[in-house]
Design an enzyme around this catalytic site. Structure first.
Site, PDB file in Angstrom:
ATOM      1  N   ASP A  22       3.223   4.695   7.248  1.00 61.17           N
ATOM      2  CA  ASP A  22       3.590   3.541   6.430  1.00 61.17           C
ATOM      3  C   ASP A  22       5.000   3.695   5.864  1.00 61.17           C
ATOM      4  O   ASP A  22       5.217   4.400   4.891  1.00 61.17           O
ATOM      5  CB  ASP A  22       2.580   3.380   5.303  1.00 61.17           C
ATOM      6  CG  ASP A  22       2.741   2.099   4.521  1.00 61.17           C
ATOM      7  OD1 ASP A  22       3.777   1.419   4.686  1.00 61.17           O
ATOM      8  OD2 ASP A  22       1.840   1.770   3.741  1.00 61.17           O
ATOM      9  N   LEU A  23       5.946   2.991   6.485  1.00 66.70           N
ATOM     10  CA  LEU A  23       7.327   3.021   6.015  1.00 66.70           C
ATOM     11  C   LEU A  23       7.603   1.924   4.984  1.00 66.70           C
ATOM     12  O   LEU A  23       8.690   1.856   4.425  1.00 66.70           O
ATOM     13  CB  LEU A  23       8.303   2.862   7.181  1.00 66.70           C
ATOM     14  CG  LEU A  23       8.470   4.067   8.084  1.00 66.70           C
ATOM     15  CD1 LEU A  23       7.413   4.106   9.164  1.00 66.70           C
ATOM     16  CD2 LEU A  23       9.843   4.091   8.704  1.00 66.70           C
ATOM     17  N   GLN A  24       6.631   1.050   4.746  1.00 70.97           N
ATOM     18  CA  GLN A  24       6.832  -0.030   3.778  1.00 70.97           C
ATOM     19  C   GLN A  24       6.562   0.442   2.350  1.00 70.97           C
ATOM     20  O   GLN A  24       7.279   0.093   1.427  1.00 70.97           O
ATOM     21  CB  GLN A  24       5.936  -1.224   4.095  1.00 70.97           C
ATOM     22  CG  GLN A  24       6.162  -2.384   3.131  1.00 70.97           C
ATOM     23  CD  GLN A  24       5.233  -3.549   3.356  1.00 70.97           C
ATOM     24  OE1 GLN A  24       4.225  -3.429   4.051  1.00 70.97           O
ATOM     25  NE2 GLN A  24       5.571  -4.674   2.775  1.00 70.97           N
ATOM     26  N   HIS A  25       5.518   1.204   2.165  1.00 67.87           N
ATOM     27  CA  HIS A  25       5.132   1.689   0.836  1.00 67.87           C
ATOM     28  C   HIS A  25       5.370   3.193   0.784  1.00 67.87           C
ATOM     29  O   HIS A  25       5.259   3.878   1.785  1.00 67.87           O
ATOM     30  CB  HIS A  25       3.652   1.396   0.581  1.00 67.87           C
ATOM     31  CG  HIS A  25       3.280  -0.038   0.792  1.00 67.87           C
ATOM     32  ND1 HIS A  25       2.691  -0.480   1.955  1.00 67.87           N
ATOM     33  CD2 HIS A  25       3.437  -1.128   0.007  1.00 67.87           C
ATOM     34  CE1 HIS A  25       2.476  -1.772   1.866  1.00 67.87           C
ATOM     35  NE2 HIS A  25       2.934  -2.204   0.703  1.00 67.87           N
ATOM     36  N   GLY A  26       5.664   3.720  -0.348  1.00 61.36           N
ATOM     37  CA  GLY A  26       5.818   5.161  -0.472  1.00 61.36           C
ATOM     38  C   GLY A  26       7.208   5.645  -0.101  1.00 61.36           C
ATOM     39  O   GLY A  26       8.183   4.898  -0.130  1.00 61.36           O
TER      40      GLY A  26
END
Length: 103
Positions: A22-26
């Site tokens: 997940d590159l969108q969150h975190g």
């Protein structure tokens, strides 16, 4: 969402069919995503990536790095979907949308 290759290895060992980076969150960026994708290679688990935005450059880089699929947020229109689909192909097929092939 934990930015470490070891977290991908642990998730791959849990019996899931897919693991999503997940590159969108975190805190996961491209460099860490690459390491996480490399960690999934021998596991038999299909690695997917969730991108932060519908941007062709990151789609191509992640597919080249080994992701077998892309999850894209905020695809709300036909044009958004076509932009994402075109980003998943190499030229000349990637450019066919401009010639009216994608309908």
């Amino acid at each position: 969402m934990i930015p470490a290759a070891s977290s991908a290895e642990i998730m791959c060992a849990q019996g899931f069919d897919t693991v999503t980076v997940d590159l969108q969150h975190g805190l996961i960026d491209y460099q860490v995503a690459l390491q996480m994708l490399q960690a999934t290679v021998s596991s038999g688990v299909a690695p997917l990536c969730r991108i932060p935005t519908n941007e062709p450059g990151i789609v191509g880089k992640l597919l080249d790095a080994g992701s077998v699929g892309i999850i894209c947020p905020m695809v709300n229109t036909r044009e958004d979907a076509l932009r994402l689909a075109r980003a998943c192909f190499y030229p000349p097929r990637a450019d066919q949308g401009k010639a009216g092939i994608w309908r």
